[in-house]
Design an enzyme around this catalytic site. Structure first.
Site, PDB file in Angstrom:
ATOM      1  N   LYS A 130       0.841  -1.201   0.000  1.00  0.00           N
ATOM      2  CA  LYS A 130       0.000   0.000   0.000  1.00  0.00           C
ATOM      3  C   LYS A 130       0.873   1.246   0.000  1.00  0.00           C
ATOM      4  O   LYS A 130       0.626   2.210  -0.746  1.00  0.00           O
ATOM      5  CB  LYS A 130      -0.927   0.000   1.227  1.00  0.00           C
ATOM      6  CG  LYS A 130      -2.034  -1.042   1.149  1.00  0.00           C
ATOM      7  CD  LYS A 130      -2.753  -1.251   2.488  1.00  0.00           C
ATOM      8  CE  LYS A 130      -3.774  -2.383   2.362  1.00  0.00           C
ATOM      9  NZ  LYS A 130      -4.390  -2.771   3.635  1.00  0.00           N
ATOM     10  N   GLN A 182      -4.746  -1.386   9.847  1.00  0.00           N
ATOM     11  CA  GLN A 182      -4.660  -2.728   9.272  1.00  0.00           C
ATOM     12  C   GLN A 182      -5.285  -3.763  10.206  1.00  0.00           C
ATOM     13  O   GLN A 182      -4.976  -3.810  11.398  1.00  0.00           O
ATOM     14  CB  GLN A 182      -3.184  -3.058   8.984  1.00  0.00           C
ATOM     15  CG  GLN A 182      -2.958  -4.349   8.235  1.00  0.00           C
ATOM     16  CD  GLN A 182      -3.435  -4.326   6.790  1.00  0.00           C
ATOM     17  OE1 GLN A 182      -3.555  -3.275   6.171  1.00  0.00           O
ATOM     18  NE2 GLN A 182      -3.730  -5.481   6.241  1.00  0.00           N
ATOM     19  N   ASP A 218     -11.089   2.782   4.061  1.00  0.00           N
ATOM     20  CA  ASP A 218     -11.461   1.372   3.978  1.00  0.00           C
ATOM     21  C   ASP A 218     -12.970   1.208   3.753  1.00  0.00           C
ATOM     22  O   ASP A 218     -13.430   0.141   3.362  1.00  0.00           O
ATOM     23  CB  ASP A 218     -11.147   0.668   5.316  1.00  0.00           C
ATOM     24  CG  ASP A 218      -9.842  -0.105   5.281  1.00  0.00           C
ATOM     25  OD1 ASP A 218      -9.493  -0.631   4.214  1.00  0.00           O
ATOM     26  OD2 ASP A 218      -9.194  -0.197   6.340  1.00  0.00           O
TER      27      ASP A 218
HETATM   28  N1  GUN Z   1      -6.545  -6.673   6.306  1.00  0.00           N
HETATM   29  C1  GUN Z   1      -6.692  -7.390   5.160  1.00  0.00           C
HETATM   30  N2  GUN Z   1      -7.301  -6.641   4.220  1.00  0.00           N
HETATM   31  C2  GUN Z   1      -7.537  -5.435   4.776  1.00  0.00           C
HETATM   32  C3  GUN Z   1      -8.134  -4.233   4.298  1.00  0.00           C
HETATM   33  O1  GUN Z   1      -8.592  -4.124   3.152  1.00  0.00           O
HETATM   34  N3  GUN Z   1      -8.188  -3.200   5.174  1.00  0.00           N
HETATM   35  C4  GUN Z   1      -7.710  -3.296   6.436  1.00  0.00           C
HETATM   36  N4  GUN Z   1      -7.817  -2.244   7.226  1.00  0.00           N
HETATM   37  N5  GUN Z   1      -7.165  -4.408   6.920  1.00  0.00           N
HETATM   38  C5  GUN Z   1      -7.072  -5.457   6.083  1.00  0.00           C
END
Ligand code: GUN
Length: 286
Positions: free
Chosen positions: A53, A97, A120
């Site tokens: 990311k 996350q 998100d």
């Molecule tokens: N953990 C796995 N995929 C994601 C996501 O798309 N967002 C977040 N915040 N955590 C994750």
């Protein structure tokens, strides 16, 4: 018939080129879109996601910061940290996350994120707006799938869509987005009695279960569009989806591969959400 492959890398490239131009335009106005990612503890899969990311943000000229909190960080410490990001005008998007360590209440953390910075799309405010069909921050994976339909000119109105999986992150928002575009949607899950009976009459199938090769060719109607959200490991350690790709691609009209399908789109939509947040002024403190 061999299915047309929906290439998530290629579609992402096009979208990211557009985002990169929009970042340049914002920078000319003195605004650099900024994403803050918070990770708690040392989950190795999470660390890989977060690194990807961060790099994707930098590639299109966005500001990105990664904050690693120690696995013993308390819930109060994390909440205080998120509050700081809420009030930081250089940050337009906040991503905590998941999963978080078990001593932290995920819902409490998500609910503290300012909805306009919730890139998100997990905050109940944003989920609620999606539910009532209002413009909102959308969960990145289903949003990325919708962009794939749009790019491939796959019409959804009147189609029978079956979503397999009822998670808050993928299955439920996916169903709402498909319904908003006029599809007739069925959500199947682990308690569904006869999954194949549902999938066999579907024009569109979205598999989001997390079970290797779960969707077999004899469960798919010829000409259906098959979207694979699964991310599993084969016994040989290779990345693979929920769909028995080799056989289903001989039946479907369109199919997404794993890797190179939905995965890259998820990060692309995170960039899109962060950019949109910056364009809408989420960094303003008022
Ligand atoms: N953990 C796995 N995929 C994601 C996501 O798309 N967002 C977040 N915040 N955590 C994750």
């Amino acid at each position: 018939m061999t299915a047309q492959i929906i290439d998530g890398v290629e579609i992402s490239k096009k979208l990211r080129a557009d985002y990169s131009n929009r970042v340049t335009q914002l920078k000319a106005k003195g605004i650099t879109p900024g994403l803050a990612v918070v990770i708690v503890g040392k989950n190795s899969a999470s660390q890989v996601y977060v690194r990807n990311k961060h790099k994707a943000c930098q590639d299109i000229g966005m500001h990105s910061e990664v904050h690693e909190l120690n696995e013993h960080a308390t819930e109060a410490m994390l909440l205080q940290f998120v509050e700081g990001l809420n009030n930081n005008s250089a940050i337009h998007g906040i991503l905590v996350q998941l999963p978080l360590p078990s001593h932290i209440d995920e819902e409490k953390v998500i609910e503290l994120i300012k909805p306009e910075k919730d890139v998100d799309g997990f905050h109940p405010y944003n989920v609620g707006r999606l539910m009532i069909g209002e413009p909102t921050m959308r969960s990145c994976t289903p949003y990325g799938v919708m962009k794939m339909f749009e790019h491939e000119n796959i019409k959804l109105e009147g189609k029978e869509a079956v979503v397999i999986g009822r998670s808050n992150i993928v299955g439920k928002p996916m169903a709402l987005m498909l319904m908003a575009e006029g599809a007739t949607v069925t959500i199947c899950h682990s308690k569904t009695r006869d999954l194949a009976a549902h999938t066999k009459r579907a024009d569109i199938i979205v598999a989001a279960v997390g079970k290797l090769n779960m969707l077999k060719a004899d469960m798919v109607k010829p000409g259906a569009v098959v979207i694979d959200v699964g991310m599993n490991r084969t016994p040989e350690g290779k990345l693979a989806g929920d769909v028995d790709y080799a056989n289903v691609k001989e039946i479907a009209s369109h199919i997404t591969p794993v890797p190179g399908g939905v995965g890259p789109m998820t990060i692309t939509m995170l960039l899109g959400n962060t950019l949109a947040a910056a364009e809408l002024g989420s960094g303003r403190n008022n």
